[in-house]
Design a protein around this motif. Structure first.
Motif, PDB file in Angstrom:
ATOM      1  N   VAL A 178       0.858  -1.181   0.000  1.00 23.10           N
ATOM      2  CA  VAL A 178       0.000   0.000   0.000  1.00 23.10           C
ATOM      3  C   VAL A 178       0.894   1.230   0.000  1.00 23.10           C
ATOM      4  CG1 VAL A 178      -1.576   1.340   1.461  1.00 23.10           C
ATOM      5  CG2 VAL A 178      -1.894  -1.108   1.250  1.00 23.10           C
ATOM      6  N   SER A 179       0.563   2.218  -0.841  1.00 25.02           N
ATOM      7  CA  SER A 179       1.321   3.479  -0.810  1.00 25.02           C
ATOM      8  C   SER A 179       0.486   4.535  -0.112  1.00 25.02           C
ATOM      9  CB  SER A 179       1.624   3.958  -2.234  1.00 25.02           C
ATOM     10  OG  SER A 179       2.481   3.043  -2.845  1.00 25.02           O
ATOM     11  N   LYS A 180       1.147   5.338   0.721  1.00 19.67           N
ATOM     12  CA  LYS A 180       0.425   6.392   1.443  1.00 19.67           C
ATOM     13  C   LYS A 180       1.240   7.668   1.413  1.00 19.67           C
ATOM     14  CE  LYS A 180      -2.362   3.687   4.665  1.00 19.67           C
ATOM     15  NZ  LYS A 180      -3.680   4.266   4.493  1.00 19.67           N
ATOM     16  N   GLU A 181       0.518   8.797   1.451  1.00 21.31           N
ATOM     17  CA  GLU A 181       1.203  10.098   1.534  1.00 21.31           C
ATOM     18  C   GLU A 181       0.696  10.844   2.750  1.00 21.31           C
ATOM     19  OE1 GLU A 181       1.296  12.775  -1.771  1.00 21.31           O
ATOM     20  OE2 GLU A 181       1.837  11.141  -3.133  1.00 21.31           O
ATOM     21  N   CYS A 182       1.576  11.567   3.406  1.00 20.99           N
ATOM     22  CA  CYS A 182       1.127  12.391   4.534  1.00 20.99           C
ATOM     23  C   CYS A 182       2.153  13.488   4.783  1.00 20.99           C
ATOM     24  CB  CYS A 182       0.943  11.538   5.788  1.00 20.99           C
ATOM     25  SG  CYS A 182       2.420  10.708   6.334  1.00 20.99           S
ATOM     26  N   ASP A 183       1.789  14.433   5.647  1.00 21.09           N
ATOM     27  CA  ASP A 183       2.767  15.469   5.998  1.00 21.09           C
ATOM     28  C   ASP A 183       3.850  14.879   6.902  1.00 21.09           C
ATOM     29  OD1 ASP A 183       1.530  17.640   4.638  1.00 21.09           O
ATOM     30  OD2 ASP A 183      -0.010  17.681   6.199  1.00 21.09           O
ATOM     31  N   VAL A 184       3.390  14.182   7.937  1.00 19.16           N
ATOM     32  CA  VAL A 184       4.358  13.624   8.894  1.00 19.16           C
ATOM     33  C   VAL A 184       4.001  12.168   9.190  1.00 19.16           C
ATOM     34  CG1 VAL A 184       5.320  13.794  11.228  1.00 19.16           C
ATOM     35  CG2 VAL A 184       4.740  15.885   9.982  1.00 19.16           C
ATOM     36  N   ALA A 185       4.996  11.314   9.109  1.00 17.76           N
ATOM     37  CA  ALA A 185       4.823   9.917   9.533  1.00 17.76           C
ATOM     38  C   ALA A 185       5.529   9.754  10.873  1.00 17.76           C
ATOM     39  CB  ALA A 185       5.417   8.975   8.500  1.00 17.76           C
ATOM     40  N   ILE A 186       4.835   9.137  11.802  1.00 19.87           N
ATOM     41  CA  ILE A 186       5.387   8.995  13.159  1.00 19.87           C
ATOM     42  C   ILE A 186       5.634   7.524  13.463  1.00 19.87           C
ATOM     43  CG2 ILE A 186       4.899   9.347  15.627  1.00 19.87           C
ATOM     44  CD1 ILE A 186       3.375  11.858  14.910  1.00 19.87           C
ATOM     45  N   MET A 187       6.810   7.255  13.980  1.00 12.19           N
ATOM     46  CA  MET A 187       7.171   5.884  14.354  1.00 12.19           C
ATOM     47  C   MET A 187       6.994   5.738  15.866  1.00 12.19           C
ATOM     48  SD  MET A 187      10.932   4.209  13.916  1.00 12.19           S
ATOM     49  CE  MET A 187      11.359   2.547  14.374  1.00 12.19           C
ATOM     50  N   GLY A 188       5.907   5.098  16.266  1.00 18.04           N
ATOM     51  CA  GLY A 188       5.699   4.848  17.690  1.00 18.04           C
ATOM     52  C   GLY A 188       4.545   5.653  18.258  1.00 18.04           C
ATOM     53  N   ALA A 189       3.618   4.940  18.919  1.00 18.48           N
ATOM     54  CA  ALA A 189       2.451   5.586  19.526  1.00 18.48           C
ATOM     55  C   ALA A 189       2.539   5.555  21.040  1.00 18.48           C
ATOM     56  CB  ALA A 189       1.167   4.921  19.045  1.00 18.48           C
ATOM     57  N   GLY A 190       3.741   5.824  21.580  1.00 24.91           N
ATOM     58  CA  GLY A 190       3.862   6.093  23.015  1.00 24.91           C
ATOM     59  C   GLY A 190       3.417   7.526  23.254  1.00 24.91           C
ATOM     60  N   MET A 191       3.631   8.027  24.450  1.00 26.20           N
ATOM     61  CA  MET A 191       3.163   9.381  24.752  1.00 26.20           C
ATOM     62  C   MET A 191       3.856  10.419  23.870  1.00 26.20           C
ATOM     63  SD  MET A 191       0.631   9.163  26.595  1.00 26.20           S
ATOM     64  CE  MET A 191       0.207  10.776  27.238  1.00 26.20           C
ATOM     65  N   VAL A 207      -1.385  13.322   9.418  1.00 25.80           N
ATOM     66  CA  VAL A 207      -0.424  12.513  10.186  1.00 25.80           C
ATOM     67  C   VAL A 207      -0.801  11.030  10.153  1.00 25.80           C
ATOM     68  CG1 VAL A 207       0.668  12.235  12.454  1.00 25.80           C
ATOM     69  CG2 VAL A 207      -0.319  14.432  11.835  1.00 25.80           C
ATOM     70  N   ILE A 208       0.193  10.186   9.990  1.00 27.46           N
ATOM     71  CA  ILE A 208      -0.035   8.746  10.193  1.00 27.46           C
ATOM     72  C   ILE A 208       0.941   8.271  11.270  1.00 27.46           C
ATOM     73  CG2 ILE A 208      -0.182   6.459   9.144  1.00 27.46           C
ATOM     74  CD1 ILE A 208      -0.360   7.750   6.418  1.00 27.46           C
ATOM     75  N   VAL A 209       0.403   7.535  12.227  1.00 30.87           N
ATOM     76  CA  VAL A 209       1.252   6.985  13.288  1.00 30.87           C
ATOM     77  C   VAL A 209       1.332   5.470  13.086  1.00 30.87           C
ATOM     78  CG1 VAL A 209       1.614   6.779  15.779  1.00 30.87           C
ATOM     79  CG2 VAL A 209       0.356   8.753  14.870  1.00 30.87           C
ATOM     80  N   VAL A 367       5.396   4.739   2.690  1.00 31.49           N
ATOM     81  CA  VAL A 367       4.862   6.056   3.044  1.00 31.49           C
ATOM     82  C   VAL A 367       5.798   7.151   2.579  1.00 31.49           C
ATOM     83  CG1 VAL A 367       4.075   7.527   4.932  1.00 31.49           C
ATOM     84  CG2 VAL A 367       3.801   5.054   5.084  1.00 31.49           C
ATOM     85  N   SER A 368       5.210   8.097   1.864  1.00 31.67           N
ATOM     86  CA  SER A 368       5.984   9.263   1.453  1.00 31.67           C
ATOM     87  C   SER A 368       5.504  10.446   2.306  1.00 31.67           C
ATOM     88  CB  SER A 368       5.721   9.454  -0.045  1.00 31.67           C
ATOM     89  OG  SER A 368       5.812  10.770  -0.369  1.00 31.67           O
ATOM     90  N   SER A 369       6.436  11.115   2.976  1.00 36.22           N
ATOM     91  CA  SER A 369       6.050  12.204   3.882  1.00 36.22           C
ATOM     92  C   SER A 369       7.084  13.322   3.833  1.00 36.22           C
ATOM     93  CB  SER A 369       5.937  11.670   5.311  1.00 36.22           C
ATOM     94  OG  SER A 369       7.186  11.189   5.750  1.00 36.22           O
TER      95      SER A 369
END
Ligand code: FAD
Length: 638
Positions: A178-191, A207-209, A367-369
């Motif tokens: 799957v290809s996705k685009e977003c402004d910011v990709a975040i690695m990790g859903a801790g606090m 944003v995609i987390v 993911v392209s961000s």
């Protein structure tokens, strides 16, 4: 005569007992077990195997290692017990028609979110697959294994053979891209990741987390769930007269917090506190954000400076997390994808422009961000990294969360990031040496002294963990005991301590030993110096003198009454070093230049407190504060 794990004292053999129960003669429900009728079909025989083979043909889990079925397999309800992460869990297993018809975890002390994930998922997995060795819930291995063991024992109690329910093979995954685009990709859903996502989404960023585990929140559920927030809406509403001394202003709290925590000899010492000051300010704003969406807070007075805790301390973290996650998802449209570890950063020239994540369902996300935030936590669970950076700490059992494998740090390093403070070691807390249960608050709830395998004191009980760990490492023995008296024992029950912790399970797990008095305890444990150690403590109190470690606040140990010792081990859990960032969360190269498109916050950067030359203590404060700072920086720059 043998005592079963269900607490039933039976003078019959198990088979005879089950047979009488099957005939409906044993009125044993009150004793905790209700055995029904025999399946009469030798239920684990051919019929069972066919059933399982049938499922295998459907492409589901399949049995690979069948053993001979037992001659009697008695249907009924079986209550069994197994030791888990935070003490014993009680499990109900219903055997019907020779199958595992139902599994339910009755009572347990497992952590909300993480342990809870296993408590919910494992029974279903076992019943659906009819295998006891189904995959554990990631990150909740001990809880999962305890449930599996309890069901194994139930099968045994029913006259079956648990091995007949083993051989689980996970179904093959369907691969897709799957290809996705977003402004910011975040690695990790801790606090850290969640706070950054919150700020970005609020500012209109897409944003995609990506989260490796099946649940969000990272370490939050395994912490005290309190952080150092000052000058929030709450404190302002209370007014200065209603809040703790030294808690009136952010500066007052900062002073209190830093008191005795500065390490002027540290190579990182900076009196301006460029990392710590913005953290305190940002955590105030982050807490206000939470208050504004309905998270309730209560004050925690004592440690290390006054803190705010969502809800009612520990468990309040669950509600806090639920409220935040729902708000991000449903109000702000943040896409949080769980069970999808990030495996690679994508570069465009010298800039980071996306990432790749691998979903547990076989989906590869390309993911392209415009930017990537590394918020993937620390590395203390990664043995290779620990060997490389903190080999001495491997003397003890590392109790870092299983996701703390340092992938974000390594990915950052791969694209040129520098590491910093890798010489600063790890922080540890206490665990029960027999059960491995984490008991990091034992010194708060059951005040006492810690002694080595001789019974000698060797470290101040009030020392910061980081310093204390050094002294533990210097001891020859790896046996340590937390020794306390009858008055302290009363702190083991939730009503007896301000943390509402229940440590009474330690009396059942074999971690704790009770002596009639301190001499008896010393004898039982073979600690030749214990009596002298406790006499010395009491002499200091009686004379009003400092002990050998400079402690003046010792209290008399009631050596004539019952005495207790918990066999403890320091368990390192969090590493102090990590990716080098500036106070705005740009990831830096060795020369201090930022890597374009790459940001980091939280444990992946190690402790920002030691970046100013202060001692580590407030990981959550840092993750929340720096998550927000990262969000603000990225919002302004992408
Ligand atoms: C046992 C324990 C007790 C603690 N107690 C306290 C306390 O009482 N008070 C306090 O202030 N601090 C405490 N801390 C520290 C504090 O919890 C952490 O510093 C803080 O929660 C870190 O937040 P984080 O978001 O940076 O990282 P984490 O909470 O670790 O979150 C990182 C997330 O990233 C995910 N991740 C990792 N790798 C990948 C990948 N490849 N792809 C996608 N996602 C990934 C992880 O699964 C995790 O969900 C404690 C820590 C531990 C381990």
């Amino acid at each position: 005569m043998r005592e079963t794990k269900t607490g039933i004292d039976s003078s019959m053999s198990r088979r005879a007992f089950l047979a009488s129960a099957a005939a409906g003669t044993a009125g044993i429900a009150a004793a905790g077990i209700l055995a029904g009728c025999s399946s009469g079909s030798g239920a684990n025989g051919a019929k069972e195997d066919n059933d399982r083979d049938g499922r295998a043909e459907e492409g589901d889990a399949k049995k690979t290692d069948a053993v001979a079925a037992p001659d009697v397999f008695t249907d009924g309800i079986y209550l069994t017990k197994a030791v888990s992460m935070h003490g014993p869990i009680n499990v109900k297993t219903v055997i019907a028609d020779g199958k595992i018809a139902e599994v339910a975890v009755l009572n347990n002390r497992e952590s909300y979110v993480i342990g809870e994930a296993a408590v919910k998922a494992m029974p279903q997995r076992i019943v659906e697959s009819q295998f006891v060795d189904v995959d554990c819930v990631t990150g909740a291995t001990l809880t999962s294994m305890a449930i599996r063991n309890a069901v194994r024992e139930a099968i045994g109690n029913a006259g079956g053979d648990a091995r007949d329910f083993e051989g689980y093979v996970a179904p093959e995954l369907q691969k897709s891209d799957v290809s996705k685009e977003c402004d910011v990709a975040i690695m990790g859903a801790g606090m850290a990741g969640l706070m950054a996502a919150w700020q970005l989404a609020e500012d209109g960023k897409n944003v995609i987390v990506f989260e490796k585990m099946p649940y969000v929140g990272g370490c939050l559920p395994i912490t005290s769930t309190a952080w150092n927030a000052q000058e929030t809406i709450i404190q302002k509403a209370w007014g200065p007269e209603q809040i703790f001394e030294g808690w009136n202003t952010m500066q007052a709290q900062l002073d209190q917090y830093l008191n005795g925590r500065i390490e002027p000899d540290s190579p990182y010492y900076n009196p301006d506190m460029p990392f710590i000051k913005p953290m305190f300010e940002a955590v105030r704003d982050a807490t206000d954000k939470m208050i504004n969406i309905g998270v309730g807070f209560c004050p925690i007075s004592d440690w290390p400076a006054p803190q705010l805790a969502p809800g009612a301390f520990s468990i309040g973290g669950k509600f806090c997390l639920d409220i935040i996650t729902n708000y991000l998802t449903y109000q702000l449209g943040v896409n949080i994808i769980t069970e999808a570890p990030v495996t690679k950063l994508v570069m465009d020239g010298d800039a980071v422009r996306g990432l790749v994540a691998e979903g547990a369902d076989g989906t590869t996300y390309n993911v392209s961000s415009k930017a990537v935030l590394l918020a993937s936590g620390g590395y203390a669970y990664n043995k290779d990294l620990m060997k490389q950076y903190q080999p001495d700490d491997l003397k003890f059992t590392i109790m870092a969360p299983p996701w703390a494998t340092g992938e974000g740090m390594l990915m950052g390093q791969d694209v040129g990031a520098a590491l910093v403070a890798m010489d600063q070691g790890v922080t540890s807390h206490y665990s029960g040496a027999v059960s491995n249960a984490e008991i990091s608050y034992i010194h708060y709830v059951c005040p006492g002294v810690v002694v080595n395998g001789n019974g000698s004191r060797f470290v101040s009980e009030s020392l910061e963990y980081k310093q204390a760990l050094r002294q533990f490492k210097e001891q020859d023995s790896t046996d340590f005991y937390w020794v306390f008296d009858e008055i302290s024992r009363q702190g083991m029950v939730p009503s007896g301590n301000s943390y509402r912790l229940d440590y009474t399970f330690l009396l059942e797990t074999g971690d704790a030993t009770e002596g009639e008095n301190y001499r008896d305890l010393a004898e039982k444990l073979g600690l030749p110096e214990l009596v002298a150690s406790l006499d010395a403590v009491n002499a200091c109190v009686a004379n009003g003198t400092e002990d050998e470690f400079g402690n003046v606040k010792l209290r008399t140990m009631l050596v004539d009454g019952p005495m207790y010792a918990i066999k403890v081990t320091p368990t390192p859990y969090i590493a102090q070093g990590g990716l080098m960032i500036d106070p705005a969360c740009h990831v830096q190269r060795e020369d201090g230049s930022p890597i374009k498109g790459l940001y980091a916050a939280g444990d992946v950067t190690g402790s920002v407190e030691n970046r100013d030359g202060a001692m580590y203590r407030v990981g959550l404060t840092q993750a929340i504060g720096y998550g927000l700072i990262a969000g603000r920086t990225m919002s302004a720059e992408v």
